[in-house]
Design a protein around this motif. Structure first.
Motif, PDB file in Angstrom:
ATOM      1  N   PHE A 257       0.843  -1.190   0.000  1.00  0.00           N
ATOM      2  CA  PHE A 257       0.000   0.000   0.000  1.00  0.00           C
ATOM      3  C   PHE A 257       0.874   1.233   0.000  1.00  0.00           C
ATOM      4  N   THR A 258       0.261   2.382  -0.222  1.00  0.00           N
ATOM      5  CA  THR A 258       0.971   3.658  -0.278  1.00  0.00           C
ATOM      6  C   THR A 258       0.301   4.634   0.679  1.00  0.00           C
ATOM      7  N   ALA A 259       1.117   5.407   1.387  1.00  0.00           N
ATOM      8  CA  ALA A 259       0.605   6.411   2.321  1.00  0.00           C
ATOM      9  C   ALA A 259       1.179   7.771   1.949  1.00  0.00           C
ATOM     10  N   VAL A 260       0.412   8.811   2.159  1.00  0.00           N
ATOM     11  CA  VAL A 260       0.837  10.174   1.882  1.00  0.00           C
ATOM     12  C   VAL A 260       1.407  10.782   3.157  1.00  0.00           C
ATOM     13  N   ALA A 261       2.536  11.463   3.031  1.00  0.00           N
ATOM     14  CA  ALA A 261       3.164  12.127   4.181  1.00  0.00           C
ATOM     15  C   ALA A 261       2.417  13.413   4.509  1.00  0.00           C
ATOM     16  N   LYS A 262       2.211  13.628   5.816  1.00  0.00           N
ATOM     17  CA  LYS A 262       1.520  14.820   6.308  1.00  0.00           C
ATOM     18  C   LYS A 262       2.326  15.433   7.450  1.00  0.00           C
ATOM     19  N   PRO A 263       2.283  16.760   7.559  1.00  0.00           N
ATOM     20  CA  PRO A 263       2.902  17.369   8.741  1.00  0.00           C
ATOM     21  C   PRO A 263       2.020  17.055   9.954  1.00  0.00           C
ATOM     22  N   TYR A 264       2.643  16.720  11.074  1.00  0.00           N
ATOM     23  CA  TYR A 264       1.879  16.394  12.275  1.00  0.00           C
ATOM     24  C   TYR A 264       2.775  16.582  13.480  1.00  0.00           C
ATOM     25  N   SER A 265       2.355  17.437  14.400  1.00  0.00           N
ATOM     26  CA  SER A 265       3.143  17.626  15.606  1.00  0.00           C
ATOM     27  C   SER A 265       2.586  16.810  16.755  1.00  0.00           C
ATOM     28  N   GLY A 266       1.299  16.447  16.702  1.00  0.00           N
ATOM     29  CA  GLY A 266       0.684  15.609  17.731  1.00  0.00           C
ATOM     30  C   GLY A 266       1.009  16.087  19.118  1.00  0.00           C
ATOM     31  N   ALA A 267       1.398  15.144  19.960  1.00  0.00           N
ATOM     32  CA  ALA A 267       1.771  15.468  21.331  1.00  0.00           C
ATOM     33  C   ALA A 267       3.262  15.773  21.410  1.00  0.00           C
ATOM     34  N   GLU A 268       3.873  16.029  20.255  1.00  0.00           N
ATOM     35  CA  GLU A 268       5.297  16.312  20.145  1.00  0.00           C
ATOM     36  C   GLU A 268       6.130  15.215  20.805  1.00  0.00           C
ATOM     37  N   GLU A 269       5.838  13.969  20.380  1.00  0.00           N
ATOM     38  CA  GLU A 269       6.567  12.824  20.910  1.00  0.00           C
ATOM     39  C   GLU A 269       8.053  12.937  20.576  1.00  0.00           C
ATOM     40  N   SER A 270       8.873  12.469  21.479  1.00  0.00           N
ATOM     41  CA  SER A 270      10.309  12.410  21.274  1.00  0.00           C
ATOM     42  C   SER A 270      10.725  10.969  21.498  1.00  0.00           C
ATOM     43  N   TYR A 271      11.024  10.242  20.420  1.00  0.00           N
ATOM     44  CA  TYR A 271      11.347   8.835  20.516  1.00  0.00           C
ATOM     45  C   TYR A 271      12.781   8.653  20.988  1.00  0.00           C
ATOM     46  N   ALA A 272      12.964   7.888  22.036  1.00  0.00           N
ATOM     47  CA  ALA A 272      14.292   7.628  22.587  1.00  0.00           C
ATOM     48  C   ALA A 272      14.763   6.249  22.144  1.00  0.00           C
ATOM     49  N   PRO A 273      16.056   6.076  21.881  1.00  0.00           N
ATOM     50  CA  PRO A 273      16.557   4.795  21.403  1.00  0.00           C
ATOM     51  C   PRO A 273      16.352   3.642  22.383  1.00  0.00           C
ATOM     52  N   ASP A 274      16.183   3.903  23.672  1.00  0.00           N
ATOM     53  CA  ASP A 274      16.007   2.833  24.655  1.00  0.00           C
ATOM     54  C   ASP A 274      14.574   2.327  24.727  1.00  0.00           C
ATOM     55  N   GLY A 275      13.709   2.798  23.842  1.00  0.00           N
ATOM     56  CA  GLY A 275      12.314   2.356  23.836  1.00  0.00           C
ATOM     57  C   GLY A 275      11.401   3.258  24.625  1.00  0.00           C
ATOM     58  N   GLY A 276      11.968   4.188  25.376  1.00  0.00           N
ATOM     59  CA  GLY A 276      11.133   5.120  26.131  1.00  0.00           C
ATOM     60  C   GLY A 276      10.588   6.195  25.212  1.00  0.00           C
ATOM     61  N   MET A 277       9.561   6.840  25.635  1.00  0.00           N
ATOM     62  CA  MET A 277       8.981   7.905  24.834  1.00  0.00           C
ATOM     63  C   MET A 277       8.575   9.008  25.767  1.00  0.00           C
TER      64      MET A 277
END
Length: 184
Positions: free
Chosen positions: A160-180
């Motif tokens: 399938f194909t998805a279109v990219a959209k700007p999204y700030s949401g809850a301004e998640e910051s993904y950490a390499p250790d699995g925490g968010m």
């Protein structure tokens, strides 16, 4: 749209078109929400492509690092189906979930995959289950079309194909250790 994303999105679209032609060409529904007959056993890629559809697929635009894809997965068959993996030319991918651990919301790989009940749906959403892009090889800009392939437990695949959209949401910051970290 770059030639890479155009090229990456043509092959899955061609595969889906061929799958729909093989299914009878008579559907009056859009390709992304086409109802399907039961796939023949063993499931082939074209049968799997009509067994699952996705509504409102989108990916969070990002310049680098990680991002995620969302939408609603729809099982068009009379049996449960399990998505066990995903792939894309723009990044290695994992199936992820959000869960609480020690009072903190964390992101982690989804053990056992995403199970879609017979004739059911499974929501992929920010802050919930999602398709995670681990390390983008190039920026994903708003408006880009990004091709994905879902891998099913029975060996079938669903493009399938998805279109990219700007999204700030809850301004998640993904950490390499699995925490968010959730910033409000």
């Amino acid at each position: 749209m770059s030639s890479r994303t155009r090229r990456a999105s043509v092959l899955p679209a061609l595969g889906l078109t061929l799958a729909l032609l093989a299914a009878g060409c008579g559907s009056d529904s859009p390709a992304t929400t086409a109802a399907a007959e039961k796939p023949a056993a063993p499931a082939s890629s074209s049968a799997a492509a009509t067994a699952i559809s996705i509504t409102d697929p989108w990916i969070k635009a990002a310049d680098k690092g990680m991002t995620a894809a969302f939408g609603t997965l729809v099982n068009n068959t009379d049996k449960p189906l399990t998505i066990v993996g995903a792939s894309s030319d723009v990044s290695a991918m994992e199936l992820h979930e959000m869960t609480m651990k020690d009072g903190k919301m964390i992101m982690r790989p989804k053990e056992g995959g995403f199970v879609l009940p017979a004739k059911g749906r499974h929501e992929l959403s920010p802050g919930g289950d999602h398709l995670m892009f681990m390390a983008l090889t190039a920026p994903v800009k708003a408006g880009d079309e990004v091709a994905f392939t879902l891998k099913l437990a029975d060996g079938g695949t669903v493009p399938f194909t998805a279109v990219a959209k700007p999204y700030s949401g809850a301004e998640e910051s993904y950490a390499p250790d699995g925490g968010m970290d959730m910033h409000e």
